[in-house]
Enzyme design. Structure first.
Site, PDB file in Angstrom:
ATOM      1  N   HIS A  30       0.813  -1.300  -0.028  1.00  0.00           N
ATOM      2  CA  HIS A  30      -0.111  -0.061   0.041  1.00  0.00           C
ATOM      3  C   HIS A  30       0.786   1.371  -0.084  1.00  0.00           C
ATOM      4  CE1 HIS A  30      -3.826  -1.964   0.312  1.00  0.00           C
ATOM      5  NE2 HIS A  30      -3.388  -2.677   1.064  1.00  0.00           N
TER       6      HIS A  30
ATOM      7  N   ASP B  78       3.921  -0.983  -4.490  1.00  0.00           N
ATOM      8  CA  ASP B  78       2.835  -1.506  -5.256  1.00  0.00           C
ATOM      9  C   ASP B  78       3.069  -1.508  -6.899  1.00  0.00           C
ATOM     10  OD1 ASP B  78       1.711  -1.722  -2.840  1.00  0.00           O
ATOM     11  OD2 ASP B  78       0.027  -0.490  -3.334  1.00  0.00           O
TER      12      ASP B  78
END
Length: 178
Positions: A122, A127
């Site tokens: 996150h 990511d």
């Protein structure tokens, strides 16, 4: 990150001061605190560099439209034109290609499913790297279905990309009621 053929060509990373308090739920999810962004630049200060880094590349992301709304809003506030790049969403692509094999289409689940070298956290850079790994796994699956180029890959998550889409034309002349 900017990637071509599996090779990392570049990366751009910065925290941005959102100008509002970071909700506690976001801090729990990402680990980003108000103190971390206090000295970070505002989006207006880095927007030109972000757009320059993106260039005319295909934008790939997981649920990418969510992220692009923030960028589009910043561009609009600055009176700049929106991005005209092609957009590929790994979440939508996964729903078409591997939905039957996995419990959900979250980035973490897909990264595990494809044995990604990077783990999503996150946080943007982690990511983005995990999304790249997932994209290459999805591209292998798509190639097995005869997807050979970008246009085919972009169409795959849409109704036009459904294997039976071409047959819909056969039903155009049929009556719509008994």
């Amino acid at each position: 990150v900017k990637v071509r053929g599996g090779e990392l060509l570049g990366r751009f990373q910065t925290l941005v001061d959102p100008g509002v308090a970071i909700p506690p739920a976001i801090t729990v999810l990402t680990g980003i605190t108000q103190a971390m962004v206090r000295s970070a630049p505002r989006i207006e200060e880095v927007l030109a560099r972000v757009v320059g880094f993106i260039g005319d590349a295909v934008l790939v992301g997981h649920n990418v439209r969510f992220d692009l709304r923030f960028l589009a809003a910043a561009l609009e506030r600055e009176g700049r034109p929106g991005l005209a790049n092609s957009i590929l969403d790994t979440c939508a692509l996964a729903r078409r290609l591997v939905r039957e094999e996995i419990p959900d289409c979250r980035l973490h689940t897909l990264a595990q499913h494809f044995g990604a070298a990077h783990r999503p956290t996150h946080r943007a850079l982690d990511d983005a790297l995990a999304t790249t790994d997932v994209l290459y796994g999805l591209m292998d699956r798509a190639a097995a279905l005869g997807v050979l180029g970008l246009e085919d890959l972009l169409a795959l998550p849409t109704v036009a990309g459904h294997p039976q889409f071409g047959k819909m034309a056969l039903a155009r002349a049929l009556p719509r009621q008994p």
